[in-house]
Design an enzyme around this catalytic site. Structure first.
Site, PDB file in Angstrom:
ATOM      1  N   GLU A 140      -9.156  -0.649  15.116  1.00  0.00           N
ATOM      2  CA  GLU A 140      -7.784  -1.086  15.411  1.00  0.00           C
ATOM      3  C   GLU A 140      -6.821  -0.473  14.402  1.00  0.00           C
ATOM      4  O   GLU A 140      -7.187  -0.206  13.256  1.00  0.00           O
ATOM      5  CB  GLU A 140      -7.692  -2.614  15.396  1.00  0.00           C
ATOM      6  CG  GLU A 140      -8.218  -3.299  14.130  1.00  0.00           C
ATOM      7  CD  GLU A 140      -7.213  -3.340  13.001  1.00  0.00           C
ATOM      8  OE1 GLU A 140      -6.010  -3.166  13.291  1.00  0.00           O
ATOM      9  OE2 GLU A 140      -7.615  -3.550  11.852  1.00  0.00           O
TER      10      GLU A 140
ATOM     11  N   LYS B 267     -10.837   4.861  10.400  1.00  0.00           N
ATOM     12  CA  LYS B 267     -10.070   3.652  10.075  1.00  0.00           C
ATOM     13  C   LYS B 267      -9.852   3.531   8.569  1.00  0.00           C
ATOM     14  O   LYS B 267      -8.738   3.268   8.101  1.00  0.00           O
ATOM     15  CB  LYS B 267     -10.808   2.424  10.606  1.00  0.00           C
ATOM     16  CG  LYS B 267     -10.267   1.090  10.117  1.00  0.00           C
ATOM     17  CD  LYS B 267      -8.829   0.864  10.553  1.00  0.00           C
ATOM     18  CE  LYS B 267      -8.353  -0.516  10.094  1.00  0.00           C
ATOM     19  NZ  LYS B 267      -6.971  -0.779  10.493  1.00  0.00           N
TER      20      LYS B 267
ATOM     21  N   ASN C  90      -6.046   3.922   6.415  1.00  0.00           N
ATOM     22  CA  ASN C  90      -5.485   2.941   5.485  1.00  0.00           C
ATOM     23  C   ASN C  90      -5.427   3.482   4.059  1.00  0.00           C
ATOM     24  O   ASN C  90      -4.469   3.230   3.322  1.00  0.00           O
ATOM     25  CB  ASN C  90      -6.301   1.651   5.526  1.00  0.00           C
ATOM     26  CG  ASN C  90      -5.936   0.789   6.717  1.00  0.00           C
ATOM     27  OD1 ASN C  90      -4.929   1.011   7.372  1.00  0.00           O
ATOM     28  ND2 ASN C  90      -6.754  -0.201   7.013  1.00  0.00           N
TER      29      ASN C  90
ATOM     30  N   TYR D 198       8.552   4.029   0.211  1.00  0.00           N
ATOM     31  CA  TYR D 198       9.496   3.104  -0.420  1.00  0.00           C
ATOM     32  C   TYR D 198       8.850   2.533  -1.676  1.00  0.00           C
ATOM     33  O   TYR D 198       7.746   1.993  -1.625  1.00  0.00           O
ATOM     34  CB  TYR D 198       9.864   1.972   0.534  1.00  0.00           C
ATOM     35  CG  TYR D 198      10.726   2.399   1.691  1.00  0.00           C
ATOM     36  CD1 TYR D 198      12.119   2.318   1.624  1.00  0.00           C
ATOM     37  CD2 TYR D 198      10.160   2.907   2.853  1.00  0.00           C
ATOM     38  CE1 TYR D 198      12.913   2.726   2.686  1.00  0.00           C
ATOM     39  CE2 TYR D 198      10.945   3.316   3.917  1.00  0.00           C
ATOM     40  CZ  TYR D 198      12.318   3.221   3.832  1.00  0.00           C
ATOM     41  OH  TYR D 198      13.097   3.631   4.891  1.00  0.00           O
TER      42      TYR D 198
ATOM     43  N   GLY E  87       8.211  -0.150  -4.574  1.00  0.00           N
ATOM     44  CA  GLY E  87       8.239  -1.605  -4.539  1.00  0.00           C
ATOM     45  C   GLY E  87       7.247  -2.196  -5.513  1.00  0.00           C
ATOM     46  O   GLY E  87       6.777  -1.528  -6.441  1.00  0.00           O
TER      47      GLY E  87
ATOM     48  N   GLY F 253      -0.249  -5.285  -0.295  1.00  0.00           N
ATOM     49  CA  GLY F 253      -1.257  -6.340  -0.194  1.00  0.00           C
ATOM     50  C   GLY F 253      -1.751  -6.428   1.226  1.00  0.00           C
ATOM     51  O   GLY F 253      -1.782  -5.449   1.953  1.00  0.00           O
TER      52      GLY F 253
ATOM     53  N   CYS G 110      -5.830  -5.424   4.855  1.00  0.00           N
ATOM     54  CA  CYS G 110      -6.404  -4.108   5.134  1.00  0.00           C
ATOM     55  C   CYS G 110      -6.427  -3.168   3.938  1.00  0.00           C
ATOM     56  O   CYS G 110      -7.501  -2.756   3.496  1.00  0.00           O
ATOM     57  CB  CYS G 110      -5.651  -3.451   6.292  1.00  0.00           C
ATOM     58  SG  CYS G 110      -5.858  -4.307   7.866  1.00  0.00           S
TER      59      CYS G 110
END
Length: 440
Positions: free
Chosen positions: A154, A210, A214, A257, A259, A263, A266
């Site tokens: 997914e 997958k 990520n 971006y 920051g 978290g 994933c």
């Protein structure tokens, strides 16, 4: 088609609901009776925009059925999706207990030839191990049932999961048999009517895809946060740098971006699992280890800014926190920066007043109980400012983007804002606020 989805967590519930929306009959199975009873009454265990409406309408049509009876579900279907959790184990590897538990349940209850599709994020090689596990149990049970195995990872973004599922930018399918490819392409055909977005490959490559997706996104985030920290010590502005590099189509504006760290369910888990996979095969992934290390440090950047401004002893000070979820559009606080910031400030003597429109209960369930006495949760963002000495923004919910600065000035003891997502314009400093941002 008739489909069974095992697991009613984030992935399983969204996947099952979207399949049912397309007219498929879907059984969603879970062993937790309380969760299933809640779902039958349209009480969802997670917050995801528009998911409640989708679940309700599909149940009313009879296309979506929630049950704890796996035999009932398997008797009426021939495509079985495993969508259970794969949490991080203590050594950083993926915990596959739920995967093999689901596989055992399938093997002990299946009555006809079926296709088993692993939707969960699993390490390379898991598909074949699951197939072997099921076949061994079938053999022990003297069953003549035959199964095929496939990988279908997914790519859902929390807060946009329904759109991602119904209109995917790609559908990755890993299989070893042409018939399996055709079956899953047929299932997904209604999701990709206008474009052929199927990416077909072997099972191991699909499982790896997958994790790499990520890890790549996490790398962009940590890289940009590293750049932000360099900008801060050199006097450059990371916001300007982002605009300067994002226009390069090889880089793009997504995930650059600066920051206070990433978290969720994933990125942290999958980066660590990929590191573990590499190490267990004799390779030391220095870049990925650094990505993870940068992220852990980044979650403490806001704390450092607070301590630099107010000193190490925060006794007697109260800080308002806006945003507890790891990102907007979800109630998920797994690996959220808010957990780190709140706990470390409390350890320095501070009190916290916290507001989040969705994540409050999950935050309470997740943070160590010893901190709860020092946190007051409020139902309105402005109530968090009462008698607070500074505002700390952690999650960039839209309701925080253009607040009433006159009201902030009125309520805050001191006009101090720590902006962990760089959403405020520097011109608010002209209103007399001290603004502390990341890399600016």
């Amino acid at each position: 088609m008739k489909i069974t989805v095992i697991g009613t967590g984030y992935v399983g519930l969204v996947t099952g609901a979207c399949f049912s929306k397309m007219g498929n009959k879907v059984y969603c199975v879970d062993i937790v009776e309380e969760k299933i009873e809640g779902l039958k009454n349209n009480i969802l265990p997670i917050f995801e925009p528009n998911l409640d409406t989708l679940v309700k309408s599909s149940q009313e049509r009879g296309d979506l059925i929630f049950t704890t009876d796996i035999r009932e579900a398997l008797d009426d279907t021939n495509i079985i999706f495993i969508a259970v959790g794969t949490p991080m184990a203590e050594d950083g590897s993926a915990n596959l207990d739920y995967i093999f538990s689901a596989a055992s349940d399938i093997a002990n209850n299946i009555t006809h030839d079926s296709l088993v599709v692993i939707k969960s994020t699993v390490p390379v090689g898991t598909g074949f191990k699951v197939k072997e596990h099921i076949e061994n149990i079938l053999k022990e049970n003297n069953s003549q049932v035959k199964i095929s195995i496939a990988s279908n990872p997914e790519f859902l973004k929390e807060g946009h999961a329904i759109e991602d599922c119904l209109h995917p930018d790609r559908v990755v399918i890993g299989a070893e048999e042409e018939e399996v490819f055709e079956t899953l392409k047929d299932l997904y055909s209604t999701f990709v009517l206008n474009h052929d977005r199927f990416v077909l490959m072997d099972i191991k490559s699909s499982e790896m895809t997958k994790y790499v997706a990520n890890a790549m996104l996490a790398t962009k985030i940590s890289f940009m946060n590293e750049v932000a920290n360099i900008c801060e010590v050199t006097g450059a502005n990371v916001q300007n740098v982002r605009l300067g590099i994002g226009s390069d189509k090889r880089i793009g504006y997504d995930f650059i971006y600066a920051g206070c760290g990433y978290g969720g369910s994933c990125f942290p888990k999958d980066v660590q699992a990929l590191i573990n996979t590499a190490q267990s095969n004799g390779y030391e992934p220095k870049l990925l280890s650094t990505v993870e290390g940068v992220n852990k440090k980044q979650k403490r950047v806001l704390v450092k800014k607070v301590l630099d401004r107010f000193g190490e002893d925060l006794t007697g000070l109260t800080f308002a926190i806006w945003g507890l979820a790891f990102k907007p559009g979800t109630d998920d606080v797994r690996e959220a920066t808010s957990l780190v910031v709140a706990s470390k400030l409390i350890n320095q003597g501070a009190k916290i007043k916290a507001y989040d429109s969705q994540a409050r209960e999950e935050f309470i369930r997740t943070i160590d109980d010893k901190y709860l006495d020092s946190i007051e949760f409020v139902n309105n963002r402005y109530d968090a400012l009462d008698d607070a000495d500074a505002l700390i923004l952690i999650t960039e919910w839209k309701e925080f983007r253009n607040p009433d600065f006159e009201l902030l000035e009125e309520k805050l003891n001191q006009k101090v804002i720590f902006d962990g997502r760089n959403i405020y314009d520097k011109k608010i400093e002209k209103l007399g606020f001290e603004l502390y941002q990341i890399g600016c």
